[in-house]
Enzyme design. Structure first.
Site, PDB file in Angstrom:
ATOM      1  N   GLY A   1     -43.170  22.829  57.016  1.00  0.00           N
ATOM      2  CA  GLY A   1     -42.763  22.877  55.623  1.00  0.00           C
ATOM      3  C   GLY A   1     -43.329  21.705  54.855  1.00  0.00           C
ATOM      4  CB  SER A   2     -42.380  20.255  51.617  1.00  0.00           C
ATOM      5  OG  SER A   2     -41.073  19.733  51.786  1.00  0.00           O
ATOM      6  CB  THR A   3     -45.035  15.792  53.106  1.00  0.00           C
ATOM      7  OG1 THR A   3     -46.239  16.376  53.625  1.00  0.00           O
ATOM      8  CG2 THR A   3     -44.987  14.333  53.526  1.00  0.00           C
ATOM      9  CG  ASP A   4     -41.352  15.326  49.205  1.00  0.00           C
ATOM     10  OD1 ASP A   4     -42.000  14.318  49.548  1.00  0.00           O
ATOM     11  OD2 ASP A   4     -41.434  15.831  48.070  1.00  0.00           O
TER      12      ASP A   4
ATOM     13  N   GLY B   1     -39.986  16.986  55.654  1.00  0.00           N
ATOM     14  CA  GLY B   1     -40.317  16.381  56.945  1.00  0.00           C
ATOM     15  C   GLY B   1     -39.798  14.955  57.033  1.00  0.00           C
TER      16      GLY B   1
ATOM     17  CE  LYS C   1     -33.563  27.257  57.135  1.00  0.00           C
ATOM     18  NZ  LYS C   1     -33.999  28.280  56.141  1.00  0.00           N
TER      19      LYS C   1
ATOM     20  CD  GLU D   1     -49.300  21.290  50.472  1.00  0.00           C
ATOM     21  OE1 GLU D   1     -49.857  22.159  51.165  1.00  0.00           O
ATOM     22  OE2 GLU D   1     -48.132  20.913  50.669  1.00  0.00           O
TER      23      GLU D   1
ATOM     24  CD  GLU E   1     -48.392  23.133  59.674  1.00  0.00           C
ATOM     25  OE1 GLU E   1     -48.791  22.600  58.605  1.00  0.00           O
ATOM     26  OE2 GLU E   1     -48.083  24.326  59.774  1.00  0.00           O
TER      27      GLU E   1
END
Length: 789
Positions: free
Chosen positions: A244-247, A249, A192, A397, A266
């Site tokens: 993408g973002s840590t949240d 993830g 996606k 970030e 990542e």
């Protein structure tokens, strides 16, 4: 009209626009909308459509269909159907397809560059000179891996169907990072793209159609976060790869906990850019240009925290302000522009809100004195001065062309500031003294470190983070390994529940032996009583009472983790010294062979006690031998650079041992971890803990430093959950139940620690040694060193 002399004085540029007529014609031909690419066919754009906007012009340049659960299921079904033939295809045949993709991308470099620029907002100079050439490089590189797979990865097999979710900052490059290794390894893919930047993925699908890639091998489903969640959570996906973002993830880690799916993440970063007092300041200033103003700062590994040694800070920041003033921001299709548009109006609003917050917190915002285009999502480049480590803009970030900054006095202070973040993706170190630069690089907790360079990438160089920047690697040997596995033991049975439940009340049976033995916990090199003051009765063969074991609790876990985190010197000793300790441990085990054989026989847990003890001793020898032989490598990447991959320990590893083979299983888990420099907090077998307590004196007499091995006894899953939730534990290995495995993975999201669980499957511990254990015990750091002219 200005003269040549005037132009040379001002260095003004005239406009140099790149034509986009071919891309506009391509878009016009698809004005009805973009559907999906499923099972080798392009679907119509139906249902809910999402606008795709050129952020530089605010024009709608396309519309994509939002993938539904039915679309996702159809794509995964196609990938599953294609997997047997694709994975069984001779490696050379798969290599030819990857080679063809690389060639066809190269043949259309200009088209892809322009389309990426219009879709994302980044400058044509970056898409043309960096992104698209790297896309082709990844497919070439992995065509080579496909060719060499059986030689370089013996006994490994493809995982199956891979669900891949990519971000909007490097749309086609992230696609290549994901798809190329997956296909090389023999997997099939459902990918996606980001809903903000989906167009080059559709054009890529047309390339796949053009080269005749078998139907179903690659499927591309457009959509938003709901579509991505449907892919990650689908029961027929074997691996999830997310950038993408840590949240997000964390959400995915929790979503697929207990599913048995392999996962690589990542995630975000807040990377330090460290300038030492002996650095080439002009070069370092240009490094900042590449670190934070490259790709509008929309880079997860951007050097967004500039740390400068105090004595040169004023001079450096003056140079940086002068350089910043000469940057050009504008039409990204103009080849003279340095900075294009950020990806969307929403992202621009987020950046502006964070800049306002930074000023509110007391920092000074230095923005380039340039006029921005009146239309489009453009942001002036800049940097904060006077930011404190606790400021919000120093911790999260910004993901825009603005950095924070600070100063330091000593190398130790630089390292402390650099590591003062929950992330650990990348770092950049600038110094003309290579010894000092390498010293800092070794101490910074980051998966990638550039020395006198920044934001350098290559398909052969592993890329990925430490801590909350995720786990797993993309690129090179390590990246390919993320898409391979060892064949599963299909005969493996589910592990039964522990035979013994902790009972702390007096037991109506005589304890074997003449003198009572009080078994304690082993924490920080000492035998200590359990914090709760409780012990539980341990029985053996025929229900005979063998004694009592200490019942550890949360406080004992905390004490053990604290002791392990104090034993950092173990990670710094030479591999040879660690090997010597492991050999000594094997020697001491051998001297007490009879004692352990008798103890195992008394438990009734080991059908062949003599064989289990002998295998345990041999295992200690094997990992002692491996301690100084599990090496990193030097990788061929860019010219004038040596790229090193180094295997580094995680730090503190939590280990939860099973009931079966209570001595061998425990040692088989502890030894690879400490052989590579980790410290461990190990939970012994719940039912047969007295085998582990006999190890205390072996450890004490084997020169194992205090805190390197900490052993606790008690209720397995209660203690395991505490380990998984502890933010000072970097990894957890769990051998227990399927439910416990899910619990461990879900509980690990706090600091996104690496987990290794067996989903309740019994293992033959006689065979449980090898490179997989060593890989699991280490994380790859990639260091880029300048080399040659």
């Amino acid at each position: 009209m200005p003269s040549i002399k005037d132009i040379m004085q001002t260095m003004d540029y005239g406009p140099a626009p790149e034509s986009n007529s071919e891309v506009k014609a391509w878009l016009q031909a698809r004005s009805a909308g973009f559907g999906h690419y499923i099972n080798g066919k392009f679907t119509a754009a139906e249902g809910t459509l999402i606008d795709v906007i050129n952020p530089a012009t605010e024009e709608v340049i396309g519309r994509i269909a939002k993938g539904t659960t039915d679309d996702v299921s159809a794509a995964i079904k196609a990938a599953r159907a294609a997997f047997p033939k694709w994975s069984a295809l001779p490696s050379h045949e798969r290599a030819k397809y990857l080679y063809a993709i690389a060639r066809h991308i190269q043949k259309r470099e200009r088209f892809f560059s322009v389309l990426e620029t219009m879709d994302n907002g980044k400058t044509i100079r970056e898409t043309r000179d960096i992104d698209i050439p790297l896309v082709a490089r990844h497919f070439y590189h992995h065509a080579g891996w496909a060719e060499l797979l059986s030689d370089e990865f013996p006994n490994h097999v493809a995982i199956g169907v891979c669900g891949q979710i990519i971000p909007w900052n490097f749309p086609l490059l992230m696609l290549a990072w994901k798809i190329a290794p997956a296909l090389a390894a023999g997997n099939t893919v459902v990918l996606k793209p980001a809903d903000l930047t989906p167009l080059t993925a559709f054009a890529f699908a047309e390339v796949l159609d053009e080269i005749g890639l078998p139907a179903g091998v690659v499927n591309i489903v457009n959509g938003d976060g709901e579509t991505g969640a449907a892919i990650a959570g689908h029961s027929d996906v074997d691996k999830v790869a997310f950038t993408g973002s840590t949240d997000v993830g964390r959400i995915i880690r929790r979503q697929i906990a207990g599913s048995g799916k392999k996962l690589s993440l990542e995630l975000g970063g807040k990377s330090p850019f460290i300038v030492l007092e002996d650095a080439d300041l002009d070069a370092a200033v240009e490094g900042v240009v590449d670190a934070i103003w490259f790709n509008q700062g929309e880079v997860c590994c951007a050097g967004s925290r500039i740390l400068v040694q105090e004595g040169i800070s004023r001079k450096f920041f003056d140079k940086l302000k002068n350089r910043m003033a000469s940057l050009r921001v504008g039409d990204p299709l103009d080849k003279t522009m340095d900075i294009g548009a950020v990806v969307s109006a929403k992202q621009l609003a987020r950046i502006k809100a964070l800049l306002a917050k930074g000023e509110e917190e007391g920092a000074t915002l230095n923005l380039a004195p340039i006029d921005l285009p009146k239309k489009g999502s453009f942001c002036a480049p800049g940097f904060f001065t006077g930011t404190a480590p606790a400021h919000l803009v120093s911790q999260i970030e910004i993901f825009g062309p603005v950095a924070t900054s600070g100063t330091f006095r000593t190398l130790d202070e630089a390292v402390t500031l650099a590591n003062d973040t929950r992330y650990g993706l990348a770092a950049s170190v600038w110094s003309e003294n290579i010894n000092r630069a390498i010293e800092v690089a070794a101490k910074v907790k980051a998966g990638v470190v550039w020395i006198n360079a920044t934001n350098m990438f290559d398909a052969a160089a592993p890329f990925g983070g430490y801590r909350e920047s995720g786990f797993g690697r993309e690129g090179g040997r390590s990246g390919l390994g993320e898409y391979l596995t060892l064949p599963a033991d299909k005969q493996a049975k589910l592990r039964p529940e522990p035979a013994l439940k902790p009972v702390v009340t007096p037991f109506a049976s005589k304890v074997a032996g003449d003198i009572d033995v009080t078994s304690k916990l082993y924490i920080g090199g000492k035998q200590v009583r359990a914090d709760g003051g409780q012990s539980y009765t341990v029985t053996g063969k025929g229900g005979q009472v063998l004694g009592q074991a200490a019942l550890a609790n949360r406080k004992d876990i905390r004490n053990a983790v604290e002791a392990a985190n104090k034993a950092t010197s173990w990670s710094g000793v030479t591999a040879h010294n660690r090997a010597q300790v492991l050999y000594f441990l094997a020697e001491n085990l051998n001297q007490r062979r009879g004692e352990f054989v008798a103890a195992l026989a008394g438990t009734g847990a080991s059908p062949k006690p003599e064989e289990e003890v002998e295998t345990t001793i041999r295992r200690a020898f094997w990992y002692a031998a491996q301690a100084d032989k599990f090496d990193g490598s030097v990788t061929a990447t860019k010219s004038r650079h040596v790229t090193m991959t180094v295997n580094e320990p995680f730090g503190t590893v939590g280990i939860v041992a099973p009931d079966e083979a209570p001595l061998l299983s425990l040692i088989s888990l502890i030894l690879p971890a400490i052989a590579l420099g980790n410290r461990v907090v190990a939970i012994a077998s719940q039912s047969y803990p007295l085998i582990a307590t006999r190890l205390y004196q072996v450890i004490e007499t084997s020169d194992v430093p205090d805190g390197v091995i900490n052993l606790l006894t008690g209720e397995r899953d209660v203690l395991a959950k505490t380990l998984a939730e502890h933010d000072d534990v970097s990894a957890v290995w769990y051998c227990g139940s399927a439910e416990g495995s899910a619990m461990i993975e879900a509980a690990s999201v706090g600091n996104l620690k690496v987990t290794w669980v067996d989903n309740g499957k019994l293992r033959d511990w006689r065979q449980a040694q090898g490179s997989e254990f060593l890989h699991r015990a280490s994380q790859v750091k990639t260091i880029w060193l300048p080399y040659g002219e």
